[in-house]
Design a protein around this motif. Sequence first.
Motif, PDB file in Angstrom:
ATOM      1  N   TYR A 475     -20.707 -16.360  40.465  1.00  0.00           N
ATOM      2  CA  TYR A 475     -21.405 -15.195  41.144  1.00  0.00           C
ATOM      3  C   TYR A 475     -22.504 -14.561  40.896  1.00  0.00           C
ATOM      4  O   TYR A 475     -23.286 -13.839  41.497  1.00  0.00           O
ATOM      5  CB  TYR A 475     -20.203 -14.125  41.377  1.00  0.00           C
ATOM      6  N   ASN A 479     -26.372 -14.530  42.366  1.00  0.00           N
ATOM      7  CA  ASN A 479     -26.451 -13.101  42.722  1.00  0.00           C
ATOM      8  C   ASN A 479     -25.624 -12.499  43.810  1.00  0.00           C
ATOM      9  O   ASN A 479     -26.107 -11.611  44.535  1.00  0.00           O
ATOM     10  CB  ASN A 479     -27.936 -12.903  43.281  1.00  0.00           C
ATOM     11  N   LEU A 480     -24.480 -13.050  43.880  1.00  0.00           N
ATOM     12  CA  LEU A 480     -23.598 -12.840  44.858  1.00  0.00           C
ATOM     13  C   LEU A 480     -23.311 -11.165  44.740  1.00  0.00           C
ATOM     14  O   LEU A 480     -22.941 -10.428  45.396  1.00  0.00           O
ATOM     15  CB  LEU A 480     -22.095 -13.620  44.763  1.00  0.00           C
ATOM     16  N   ASP A 481     -23.178 -10.879  43.416  1.00  0.00           N
ATOM     17  CA  ASP A 481     -22.803  -9.395  43.308  1.00  0.00           C
ATOM     18  C   ASP A 481     -23.770  -8.539  43.391  1.00  0.00           C
ATOM     19  O   ASP A 481     -23.868  -7.327  44.065  1.00  0.00           O
ATOM     20  CB  ASP A 481     -22.454  -9.242  41.511  1.00  0.00           C
ATOM     21  N   TRP A 483     -26.131  -9.359  46.131  1.00  0.00           N
ATOM     22  CA  TRP A 483     -25.805  -9.179  47.432  1.00  0.00           C
ATOM     23  C   TRP A 483     -24.938  -8.193  48.085  1.00  0.00           C
ATOM     24  O   TRP A 483     -24.792  -7.515  48.869  1.00  0.00           O
ATOM     25  CB  TRP A 483     -25.626 -10.642  47.852  1.00  0.00           C
ATOM     26  N   PHE A 484     -23.827  -8.317  47.271  1.00  0.00           N
ATOM     27  CA  PHE A 484     -22.528  -7.543  47.574  1.00  0.00           C
ATOM     28  C   PHE A 484     -22.720  -5.997  47.339  1.00  0.00           C
ATOM     29  O   PHE A 484     -22.579  -5.414  48.399  1.00  0.00           O
ATOM     30  CB  PHE A 484     -21.212  -7.961  46.883  1.00  0.00           C
ATOM     31  N   LEU A 485     -23.599  -5.618  46.401  1.00  0.00           N
ATOM     32  CA  LEU A 485     -23.966  -4.392  45.987  1.00  0.00           C
ATOM     33  C   LEU A 485     -24.901  -3.878  47.233  1.00  0.00           C
ATOM     34  O   LEU A 485     -24.665  -2.654  47.619  1.00  0.00           O
ATOM     35  CB  LEU A 485     -24.563  -3.891  44.674  1.00  0.00           C
ATOM     36  N   ALA A 487     -24.988  -4.983  50.269  1.00  0.00           N
ATOM     37  CA  ALA A 487     -24.309  -4.907  51.522  1.00  0.00           C
ATOM     38  C   ALA A 487     -23.665  -3.635  51.622  1.00  0.00           C
ATOM     39  O   ALA A 487     -23.777  -2.943  52.831  1.00  0.00           O
ATOM     40  CB  ALA A 487     -23.514  -6.175  51.771  1.00  0.00           C
ATOM     41  N   VAL A 488     -22.853  -3.301  50.355  1.00  0.00           N
ATOM     42  CA  VAL A 488     -22.064  -2.006  50.364  1.00  0.00           C
ATOM     43  C   VAL A 488     -23.151  -0.856  50.484  1.00  0.00           C
ATOM     44  O   VAL A 488     -22.874   0.060  51.212  1.00  0.00           O
ATOM     45  CB  VAL A 488     -21.383  -2.029  49.178  1.00  0.00           C
ATOM     46  N   THR A 489     -24.271  -1.054  49.708  1.00  0.00           N
ATOM     47  CA  THR A 489     -25.181   0.069  49.741  1.00  0.00           C
ATOM     48  C   THR A 489     -25.727   0.464  51.332  1.00  0.00           C
ATOM     49  O   THR A 489     -25.897   1.355  51.644  1.00  0.00           O
ATOM     50  CB  THR A 489     -26.459  -0.098  48.760  1.00  0.00           C
TER      51      THR A 489
END
Length: 519
Positions: A475, A479-481, A483-485, A487-489
Amino acid sequence: MKLIAVFVLFCVANAKAYKILGVFPVKMKSHFYVGNALMEGLARAGHDVTVISPFHAENSYNNYKEVFLDESPVENSVDYTNDNFMEYNNKFFWDIIMKWYDVGVEIARSALSSPNFQNFLKIKQNFDVIIVEHSIEALFGLSHHFNAPLIVISPFAVSKWSTHLVGTPLFASYVPYMNNPFSNHMTLWQRMYNSLTYWFEDVSMPLYLRPKHQKLMEKYFPNSKNWPSLEIIKRNVSLVLINTHVTYATALPLAPNMIEVGGMHIKQSPEPLSQKTQDFLDQAKDGAIYMSLGSNVLFNKLPKHKKDAILNAFSAYPNMRILIKSDEKIVIPSHKEADVTVESWFSQQSILAHHNLKIFITHGGLLSIIEAVYYGKPVIGISVFGDQHMNMQVVENKGYGLNIPIEKLNSENIKSAIGAIVQDTRYENQANLTSKRYRDLLKSPLETAIHWVEHVAKNKGAPHLKCAAVDLPFYVLYNLDVWFLLAVTGFSIVLVLKYIIHKIISMFTYNDKIKIKTR
């Protein structure tokens, strides 16, 4: 001159000699030829070499020791040479991948359980470097057993088996999976199929394959249950040597410790042909065709209609002499007996080096492709399994040969392929151009490989070459974390904006209602 010779001998005598262990357990001669070419080269360079293999070396050196992999108690329960590998055709990628997984596990089990291998482990000795074939991961435990740097050698071109060991990026968008017959410019559907193949391997390798190799390592290496996991041992691979070169393969961005050494087995001076074969080729005034389907695909085991298709195709070229590698006698109706030579073994490199050899009909194995490139010979491929389809796809793209997959083989298309190469000089010209490019090297592939093995030994594993990618979890690497951050932001910002806009609209709506009431 004498003074220079004495100085060179003095330097060689005082050069550091390393103890190097090479383990090549796969019972395919092509795999052994790659690894053993390196080990013999290291022996000639003055190093103390030990080789563990199911084959015996043809040459002998005082500093070259052999540990023969004898029949083990669990000798290969998987028959991976059954029916010329024909059962590997027309199957989906998951069937082929799982089949190869099982083959690799059985090869590892057979090697590790061999009495000679187990006796070898009991000897107290030290090595400066361990060299192991890339797909037999249970044997990576030798690095921890002897506390020595690990070098992995791949008899194939670049694949997930080797790239993940050193952090070389591998993109399914332009790097075909080894068993997929695609070029580096794929259609949308080919990229989709190729991506699914890689994704399946990404999931199945850690969940299915690696635990099996972990269990084998724990079972056959003493005290291995107290070792780090195989996953951690793999992260400490110092170097990967791949049997490829950019002139006859796809250009790729490689990690600094992934080195192209394709052609280590090439002999700088081909051995002399037998007098019979030499005369046969010398007298081939209209040229000769050489056909060999390698050591695993046997001509005499091909279906009869496939053999007839090949032999009948030669009828259009009665003046060309034919050499065929086969264990059975072959008669070509269109040719005089004196114009056909059939042997169970030929000195292939020596035949390819002959100026009268015009076409090489091959199964598309990588060693045969490399030899054809080195000697500048056009190729007709009859690809059967594994990387052969991909190898021949590259040959076609490079312009020095044509491919006919075994399932599509018939008399007409092979006759047409021979005619195309005989009549169109572009194939010969491209073969010669590719050969010149391949030979234009600062060092030979073998010299390059020896240099890097010595570099790893001298620098205690050469950690300065290591790419950080091998230590990163999946992850983080992709850079999945991040991209997740993001997306959440982004989603949070949208919600906040939506709330603010809603409040503003509500406020104006409320004021309008008040004004209406006051009226």
